[in-house]
Design a protein around this motif. Structure first.
Motif, PDB file in Angstrom:
ATOM      1  N   ASN A  38       0.871  -1.172   0.000  1.00  0.00           N
ATOM      2  CA  ASN A  38       0.000   0.000   0.000  1.00  0.00           C
ATOM      3  C   ASN A  38       0.908   1.221   0.000  1.00  0.00           C
ATOM      4  O   ASN A  38       1.568   1.521   0.983  1.00  0.00           O
ATOM      5  N   ARG A  39       0.954   1.931  -1.103  1.00  0.00           N
ATOM      6  CA  ARG A  39       1.859   3.071  -1.259  1.00  0.00           C
ATOM      7  C   ARG A  39       1.283   4.331  -0.623  1.00  0.00           C
ATOM      8  O   ARG A  39       0.084   4.414  -0.361  1.00  0.00           O
ATOM      9  N   THR A  40       2.147   5.305  -0.413  1.00  0.00           N
ATOM     10  CA  THR A  40       1.718   6.553   0.234  1.00  0.00           C
ATOM     11  C   THR A  40       0.665   7.303  -0.575  1.00  0.00           C
ATOM     12  O   THR A  40      -0.119   8.042  -0.009  1.00  0.00           O
ATOM     13  N   ASP A  41       0.633   7.083  -1.898  1.00  0.00           N
ATOM     14  CA  ASP A  41      -0.380   7.762  -2.721  1.00  0.00           C
ATOM     15  C   ASP A  41      -1.711   7.015  -2.754  1.00  0.00           C
ATOM     16  O   ASP A  41      -2.636   7.402  -3.457  1.00  0.00           O
ATOM     17  N   GLY A  42      -1.807   5.902  -1.991  1.00  0.00           N
ATOM     18  CA  GLY A  42      -3.039   5.131  -1.926  1.00  0.00           C
ATOM     19  C   GLY A  42      -3.117   3.997  -2.932  1.00  0.00           C
ATOM     20  O   GLY A  42      -4.037   3.185  -2.877  1.00  0.00           O
ATOM     21  N   SER A  43      -2.170   3.926  -3.869  1.00  0.00           N
ATOM     22  CA  SER A  43      -2.169   2.836  -4.846  1.00  0.00           C
ATOM     23  C   SER A  43      -1.548   1.579  -4.225  1.00  0.00           C
ATOM     24  O   SER A  43      -0.894   1.642  -3.181  1.00  0.00           O
ATOM     25  N   SER A  45       0.748  -2.045  -5.123  1.00  0.00           N
ATOM     26  CA  SER A  45       1.605  -2.737  -6.089  1.00  0.00           C
ATOM     27  C   SER A  45       1.997  -4.086  -5.500  1.00  0.00           C
ATOM     28  O   SER A  45       1.961  -4.288  -4.288  1.00  0.00           O
ATOM     29  N   VAL A  46       2.349  -4.996  -6.382  1.00  0.00           N
ATOM     30  CA  VAL A  46       2.781  -6.329  -5.966  1.00  0.00           C
ATOM     31  C   VAL A  46       4.273  -6.283  -5.691  1.00  0.00           C
ATOM     32  O   VAL A  46       5.031  -5.621  -6.407  1.00  0.00           O
ATOM     33  N   GLY A  47       4.680  -6.983  -4.659  1.00  0.00           N
ATOM     34  CA  GLY A  47       6.095  -7.021  -4.315  1.00  0.00           C
ATOM     35  C   GLY A  47       6.451  -8.309  -3.610  1.00  0.00           C
ATOM     36  O   GLY A  47       5.665  -9.255  -3.580  1.00  0.00           O
ATOM     37  N   ARG A  48       7.632  -8.312  -3.038  1.00  0.00           N
ATOM     38  CA  ARG A  48       8.109  -9.515  -2.365  1.00  0.00           C
ATOM     39  C   ARG A  48       8.991  -9.122  -1.183  1.00  0.00           C
ATOM     40  O   ARG A  48       9.847  -8.251  -1.309  1.00  0.00           O
ATOM     41  N   ILE A  49       8.747  -9.761  -0.041  1.00  0.00           N
ATOM     42  CA  ILE A  49       9.671  -9.670   1.086  1.00  0.00           C
ATOM     43  C   ILE A  49      10.717 -10.738   0.848  1.00  0.00           C
ATOM     44  O   ILE A  49      10.384 -11.907   0.682  1.00  0.00           O
ATOM     45  N   ASN A  50      12.000 -10.335   0.795  1.00  0.00           N
ATOM     46  CA  ASN A  50      13.043 -11.333   0.566  1.00  0.00           C
ATOM     47  C   ASN A  50      13.971 -11.499   1.762  1.00  0.00           C
ATOM     48  O   ASN A  50      14.936 -12.259   1.689  1.00  0.00           O
ATOM     49  N   ALA A  51      13.668 -10.822   2.880  1.00  0.00           N
ATOM     50  CA  ALA A  51      14.436 -11.026   4.108  1.00  0.00           C
ATOM     51  C   ALA A  51      13.695 -10.406   5.289  1.00  0.00           C
ATOM     52  O   ALA A  51      12.934  -9.449   5.132  1.00  0.00           O
ATOM     53  N   TRP A  52      13.924 -10.994   6.461  1.00  0.00           N
ATOM     54  CA  TRP A  52      13.376 -10.490   7.718  1.00  0.00           C
ATOM     55  C   TRP A  52      14.517 -10.192   8.674  1.00  0.00           C
ATOM     56  O   TRP A  52      15.537 -10.875   8.677  1.00  0.00           O
ATOM     57  N   TRP A  53      14.309  -9.188   9.515  1.00  0.00           N
ATOM     58  CA  TRP A  53      15.219  -8.897  10.622  1.00  0.00           C
ATOM     59  C   TRP A  53      14.355  -8.673  11.846  1.00  0.00           C
ATOM     60  O   TRP A  53      13.467  -7.825  11.844  1.00  0.00           O
ATOM     61  N   GLN A  60       9.837  -4.262  17.013  1.00  0.00           N
ATOM     62  CA  GLN A  60       9.121  -4.512  15.767  1.00  0.00           C
ATOM     63  C   GLN A  60      10.027  -5.164  14.724  1.00  0.00           C
ATOM     64  O   GLN A  60      11.181  -4.775  14.551  1.00  0.00           O
ATOM     65  N   ALA A  61       9.486  -6.149  14.006  1.00  0.00           N
ATOM     66  CA  ALA A  61      10.224  -6.818  12.931  1.00  0.00           C
ATOM     67  C   ALA A  61      10.362  -5.885  11.734  1.00  0.00           C
ATOM     68  O   ALA A  61       9.489  -5.058  11.459  1.00  0.00           O
ATOM     69  N   TRP A  62      11.479  -6.016  11.029  1.00  0.00           N
ATOM     70  CA  TRP A  62      11.740  -5.274   9.803  1.00  0.00           C
ATOM     71  C   TRP A  62      11.820  -6.270   8.658  1.00  0.00           C
ATOM     72  O   TRP A  62      12.151  -7.439   8.845  1.00  0.00           O
ATOM     73  N   CYS A  63      11.500  -5.803   7.445  1.00  0.00           N
ATOM     74  CA  CYS A  63      11.579  -6.665   6.275  1.00  0.00           C
ATOM     75  C   CYS A  63      12.194  -5.894   5.110  1.00  0.00           C
ATOM     76  O   CYS A  63      12.090  -4.673   5.039  1.00  0.00           O
ATOM     77  N   ARG A  64      12.854  -6.652   4.229  1.00  0.00           N
ATOM     78  CA  ARG A  64      13.407  -6.048   3.003  1.00  0.00           C
ATOM     79  C   ARG A  64      12.402  -6.338   1.903  1.00  0.00           C
ATOM     80  O   ARG A  64      12.108  -7.489   1.601  1.00  0.00           O
ATOM     81  N   PRO A  81       1.341  -4.288   8.906  1.00  0.00           N
ATOM     82  CA  PRO A  81       0.293  -4.981   8.139  1.00  0.00           C
ATOM     83  C   PRO A  81      -0.701  -4.047   7.457  1.00  0.00           C
ATOM     84  O   PRO A  81      -1.453  -4.477   6.591  1.00  0.00           O
ATOM     85  N   GLU A  82      -0.707  -2.768   7.800  1.00  0.00           N
ATOM     86  CA  GLU A  82      -1.579  -1.820   7.101  1.00  0.00           C
ATOM     87  C   GLU A  82      -0.966  -1.369   5.779  1.00  0.00           C
ATOM     88  O   GLU A  82      -1.660  -0.847   4.916  1.00  0.00           O
ATOM     89  N   HIS A  83       0.341  -1.562   5.616  1.00  0.00           N
ATOM     90  CA  HIS A  83       1.025  -1.162   4.382  1.00  0.00           C
ATOM     91  C   HIS A  83       1.558  -2.345   3.592  1.00  0.00           C
ATOM     92  O   HIS A  83       1.895  -2.202   2.413  1.00  0.00           O
ATOM     93  N   LEU A  84       1.663  -3.502   4.229  1.00  0.00           N
ATOM     94  CA  LEU A  84       2.141  -4.711   3.559  1.00  0.00           C
ATOM     95  C   LEU A  84       1.159  -5.838   3.814  1.00  0.00           C
ATOM     96  O   LEU A  84       1.017  -6.319   4.946  1.00  0.00           O
ATOM     97  N   LEU A  85       0.459  -6.261   2.780  1.00  0.00           N
ATOM     98  CA  LEU A  85      -0.510  -7.330   2.883  1.00  0.00           C
ATOM     99  C   LEU A  85       0.153  -8.627   2.429  1.00  0.00           C
ATOM    100  O   LEU A  85       0.522  -8.748   1.246  1.00  0.00           O
ATOM    101  N   LEU A  86       0.353  -9.570   3.364  1.00  0.00           N
ATOM    102  CA  LEU A  86       0.986 -10.845   3.017  1.00  0.00           C
ATOM    103  C   LEU A  86       0.078 -11.656   2.115  1.00  0.00           C
ATOM    104  O   LEU A  86      -1.127 -11.785   2.375  1.00  0.00           O
TER     105      LEU A  86
END
Length: 92
Positions: A38-43, A45-53, A60-64, A81-86
């Protein structure tokens, strides 16, 4: 040499990740997790988490995350979870 009265602390994570910031490599867990971003402009996009810290102390957990098809470099961000939907990683 006088003792320094200031506390000596080491930041385990930045308040906000500056461009190019990375956690210690030995603490990073590789991953393959599709997400919708969920981008700041409200749109969205599809992406991928490729690492966790996951910093210690219950922080709080961080992700790349990398947005697909946009030519953007992967970036570290706090998992929100409001900006990254698994999305399902595969199969039923």
């Amino acid at each position: 040499m006088a003792d320094d009265p200031r506390p000596h602390t080491v930041a385990t994570r930045p308040a906000t990740a500056a461009a190019g910031w990375q956690p210690p490599e030995h603490e990073v867990e590789p991953a393959y997790q599709p997400v919708q971003i969920n981008r700041t402009d409200g749109s969205w996009s599809v992406g991928r988490i490729n690492a966790w810290w996951r910093p210690g102390g219950g922080a709080q957990a961080w992700c790349r995350v990398r947005a697909l098809g946009r030519g953007e470099a992967p970036a570290w961000m706090p998992f929100d979870p409001e900006h990254l939907l698994l999305l399902p990683a595969g199969g039923i």
